[in-house]
Design a protein around this motif. Sequence first.
Motif, short mmCIF file in Angstrom:
data_model
loop_
_atom_site.label_atom_id
_atom_site.label_comp_id
_atom_site.label_asym_id
_atom_site.label_seq_id
_atom_site.Cartn_x
_atom_site.Cartn_y
_atom_site.Cartn_z
N ARG A 18 6.20 14.93 -24.39
CA ARG A 18 7.28 14.04 -24.79
C ARG A 18 7.96 14.55 -26.05
O ARG A 18 9.19 14.69 -26.12
N MET A 69 -1.23 20.87 -18.70
CA MET A 69 -1.93 19.61 -18.94
C MET A 69 -1.83 19.19 -20.40
O MET A 69 -2.54 19.72 -21.25
N MET A 70 -0.90 18.26 -20.65
CA MET A 70 -0.71 17.76 -22.01
C MET A 70 -0.62 16.25 -21.97
O MET A 70 -0.27 15.68 -20.95
N PRO A 71 -0.92 15.59 -23.10
CA PRO A 71 -0.73 14.14 -23.12
C PRO A 71 0.75 13.80 -23.11
O PRO A 71 1.59 14.64 -23.48
N ARG A 72 1.07 12.58 -22.77
CA ARG A 72 2.45 12.06 -22.78
C ARG A 72 3.42 13.01 -22.09
O ARG A 72 4.24 13.63 -22.75
N MET A 73 3.31 13.14 -20.82
CA MET A 73 4.20 13.96 -20.02
C MET A 73 3.65 15.38 -19.89
O MET A 73 3.44 16.07 -20.89
N ASP A 74 3.38 15.78 -18.65
CA ASP A 74 2.79 17.11 -18.49
C ASP A 74 3.87 18.20 -18.46
O ASP A 74 5.07 17.92 -18.44
N GLN A 91 6.55 18.20 -15.76
CA GLN A 91 7.59 17.18 -15.98
C GLN A 91 8.60 17.67 -17.02
O GLN A 91 9.80 17.48 -16.85
N GLU A 139 10.83 20.23 -15.46
CA GLU A 139 11.80 19.58 -14.58
C GLU A 139 12.98 19.02 -15.38
O GLU A 139 14.13 19.19 -15.03
N ARG A 140 12.65 18.39 -16.51
CA ARG A 140 13.72 17.80 -17.33
C ARG A 140 14.60 18.90 -17.94
O ARG A 140 15.80 18.74 -18.07
N GLU A 169 4.02 25.83 -7.48
CA GLU A 169 4.79 24.69 -7.96
C GLU A 169 5.54 25.03 -9.24
O GLU A 169 6.70 24.67 -9.41
N GLU A 210 8.52 27.04 -8.32
CA GLU A 210 9.47 26.18 -7.59
C GLU A 210 10.27 25.30 -8.53
O GLU A 210 11.42 25.00 -8.31
N ARG A 211 9.59 24.85 -9.57
CA ARG A 211 10.27 23.96 -10.50
C ARG A 211 11.12 24.72 -11.51
O ARG A 211 11.73 24.13 -12.38
N GLN A 264 1.71 6.35 -17.12
CA GLN A 264 1.95 7.66 -17.75
C GLN A 264 0.62 8.27 -18.19
O GLN A 264 0.38 9.46 -18.02
N ASP A 273 -1.36 11.96 -17.01
CA ASP A 273 -1.58 13.03 -17.98
C ASP A 273 -3.03 13.48 -18.07
O ASP A 273 -3.45 14.05 -19.07
N LEU A 274 -3.82 13.21 -17.05
CA LEU A 274 -5.24 13.54 -17.15
C LEU A 274 -5.48 15.03 -16.91
O LEU A 274 -4.68 15.70 -16.26
N GLN A 275 -6.60 15.50 -17.45
CA GLN A 275 -6.94 16.91 -17.25
C GLN A 275 -7.74 17.07 -15.98
O GLN A 275 -8.97 16.99 -15.99
N GLU A 286 10.31 12.34 -10.04
CA GLU A 286 10.09 13.08 -11.26
C GLU A 286 8.69 13.69 -11.34
O GLU A 286 8.49 14.76 -11.89
N ASN A 287 7.72 12.98 -10.80
CA ASN A 287 6.36 13.49 -10.84
C ASN A 287 5.74 13.36 -9.45
O ASN A 287 5.50 12.28 -8.96
N ARG A 288 5.50 14.51 -8.84
CA ARG A 288 5.03 14.49 -7.45
C ARG A 288 3.70 13.81 -7.27
O ARG A 288 3.29 13.52 -6.16
N ARG A 338 -8.47 11.37 -21.57
CA ARG A 338 -7.85 12.43 -20.77
C ARG A 338 -8.83 13.31 -20.01
O ARG A 338 -8.53 13.80 -18.94
N GLU A 373 1.13 4.35 -26.32
CA GLU A 373 1.53 5.08 -25.11
C GLU A 373 0.33 5.60 -24.32
O GLU A 373 0.28 6.76 -23.93
N ILE A 427 -2.70 6.25 -25.20
CA ILE A 427 -3.69 7.12 -25.83
C ILE A 427 -4.38 6.35 -26.95
O ILE A 427 -3.72 5.70 -27.77
#
Lengths: 356, 125, 475
Positions: free
Chosen positions: B36, B57-62, B65, B68-69, B95, B98-99, C82, C86-88, C139-141, C180, C214, C216
């Motif tokens: 984010r 793999m990150m917190p608050r929006m991977d 994502q 894509e934005r 993927e 593709e993105r 959300q 965002d999990l690993q 937005e997120n598959r 996470r 958010e 976390i």
Amino acid sequence: MEAITLVVWATIGLGSVVLLVGTATLVVSVRKQRKAHHVEVVKPVITAELASRLDEDDPSWNDWVEELSPPEWSAVRETGKRLLPQIHGGERTKLQQLVYALGFTPERLRNDLESDNLYLTLRALSWLALLEYPSAVDTALRTCTWNQSVRTATARVLFENDDPRAKRTGVDLLLWEGREPLSIFGLDTLYRIVIRKPEYLLSIANEKHGEWEDAVLIQVLTVLQHCQSGVSPSSLTWILFCLDHESPEVRAAALSTLAEYGWNQQLRDAVEIEDLLTDPSPKVRRIAYDVYGRWNTNLERVVTAVQDEPDDLARLVGVRVLHTQGRQKRPANSPEALERTWRWVEAEHTAVLEDA
Amino acid sequence: MTRSIVIAEDDEDIQQLLTFKLQANGFDVTTFEDGRACIDHLQETDELPDLVVLDVMMPRMDGFQVLERIRDEDTLADLPVLMLTARSREDDVVEGFERGATDYVTKPFSPNEVVARIKRMLPST
Amino acid sequence: MTAIDLLAGFLFGFSVFVVAYFVVANTAYLVIHLTALVELRRLINKRTFESTYQRFGSPFLPGIAIVVPAYNEAPVIVSSVQSFLDLQYPDYEVIVVNDGSSDDTLDRLVDAFDLEAVPASPPRELPCETVRDVYRSTENRKLTVIDKENGGKADALNAGVYLTEKQLFCAVDADSVIERDALLSVAKPFLEYPERTVATGGVVRVANSCSITEGIVEEIRLSRNPLVGFQTMEYLRAFLSGRIGLSSLKSLMIISGAFGLFDTRLVREVGGYRSDTITEDMELVVRMHRYLNECDQEYRLEFVPEPVIWTEVPEDRTALSRQRRRWHRGLFQTLTMHRKMIGNPNYGVTGMFALPFFMGVEGFGPLVEGLGYVIVPLAFVLGIVDTWFFISFLLLAILLSMFLSWLSVLSEVASYRRYERPQDVALLLGYGILENILYRQWKTIILWRGFVEFLRGVDSWGAMERKGFDDENGP
């Protein structure tokens, strides 16, 4: 009265134990917090220093490690342990030297490898997989075969160390007597070994697949499924026999594996795929639809089969196959279940097209 | 002219290591710990970086994502993006491309190689 | 013999019964807690090494569907979804099931994640109330949302369980925050014993007073509200001692509805969640034990103490009382449904130890305790029970309860240490003493009420309760 004395003494005894537990809790809590706090304070400095030394040609780890205070030392060890599995190339070698300087020497690992404490041994093996100590690898091969998790970790060590023994001994360690199914870690290890050097696994599978437990056989088939690039299809003919296995799971796994090598005409011709479309097990039919679609251009058989397919998932796979192969017109007078699945797959398909 | 790079990576050690490495190679580096914060920065900043490095793999929006934005936004769409992630499964790599990833590097990675790839991805001046 | 003599005899007899019950129940608890201690030592030891492989790059990790039933969760739904995204974990999807919410839960999801309705109904008839629409996020598959008519939590869970094509599914609460790395960690038994593991459960912890932004958890604090503090103590005891012990004795009968991972195919084979049950989470687990024992299958059903989901617990007595009464009704309902297994050697440890324990100690224990509070003092006042005996017994009871509580605090401090600050730990120990005064007695009254409600057949959710599942999770 005796009962009373007993209860009184029990109370006093228990009271002291409770007090002890309470005190211990507080003491441990305070000490752990202090320690964690110290490590946290030094950590940013340590990481920065580590990064800068990694960039030098000679990081002179020994000098640095000698100067470290205990919390700094902990911070370095933790960081090294976290970084090592994530880094390749020149920096990796330097990190290995750092770990050596921290005292994780071959002698020390060898001691732990010889221990009969399960977790101590496993810990040593997981370090050994990250370091390159040929002498310790020999020790591991000699002593670390006494239970499945230890054998798996030893096989991993061979693979990670690029040891030429991985292709035979590694596979033997993993499969052992073919009784116990592997963990995911074991599966992954077998896969990494086999994708590089598949010959040995294929030859023993050819010989022994009948003796293995079903679960183990299924796992070997699953591994081969992912090894397309390394395996020659002609060595897979034994899998054809597995298509007649009594367990549907084995039949399904065998078919999935053969599917990946279907570019080989000979192998493809040997599979009676039409019979498998009517296999009594839905697990097998799910795979069969998919394989049939990939191998054939004439899809009439699939169209007929999905009409009366009782299994929801198999029907879904079947319809997906028809769609990806360009057969997009819904067959007339199809049963309600098929209509439903068809509409869903149609929607899925449109969504994918829009997305792309 | 100094080239600038934005890194979004939640693993502190990797982030520091890369930052150091890139700075030593003359880049300007800005870092973020979550997706984010990274996309917010890119959308608001006046000076776009020359390249973005994204973890998946990150917190608050991977990372996917975020990618894509970036590709959806006209002003950002042309930014070179290098994905740096432990997600090395075939379908993940596919993927990523593709993105719209420009490059996809999987962990374990060689920092030197990443720097070389980054240099290669930037148009020469 | 006079009436007084008769009463005295009864009171004395009952006091002896209470003491005997006390001894049996506490022995069981002691065994479980001490087993837990041994097991925890092993787990901590095991934690010192990691198998060296790139988990996120391995093609063999099983796919997981996170199933999130949601009823009127508008204020929290976007941030929790959300956080679930965002999990690993390399291969997973999130299926949110909007259970006919009357607020704008669905609209918020549609806005936040660019949901688009799939122009078709699910490919198969889902065994739940009518599905209105299935949405996919553009937005997120990973994200799918099922919008269905209201049918309660079990019904909503079934929608997700029967839609997914993933090998495992993880049931979580919409108002909870999952750490996470928790998904990977709760899946560990499935990774170690992929052929045998059928279900695993993680730890539920109390989120009240923690600061969460958010999705976390930023800062972990122990609540200063005693009612919440007592519950924190209970959760710690239930999870860090109780379930570790029960799990290692192969007697895990509850995997909290707030955080459990299951083999999808097996759950479908046993028929999914039952919507006519009060505590659908416990009933499912008992039914799985039953089925697997009847098939004579070797299986592992494990509790994993490392992964954590954070959840808000009730802050006032009314809500807490309603929750606990429901749990107790649910416990007796499940035991009644599966009474055939209790004491039946065909069901192995489940039949011979686990279920008898749950019935005798967890179910009836608090009820006997409640009676004890009335009858033993009465016997004492009437001079039937010796003064010293009475006082020592009372002290012994309190001490034992403190011992079990403090032991789990020690376990927490020595192992996973989520409460880092010593002052929180001290406070936690304090709650371990104070809960014995009034709170414990109040609970026996509540559980008696629950039991009476069960006998009277109040086994539906009740018109209002049916809809909310804010009080779902817990020990």
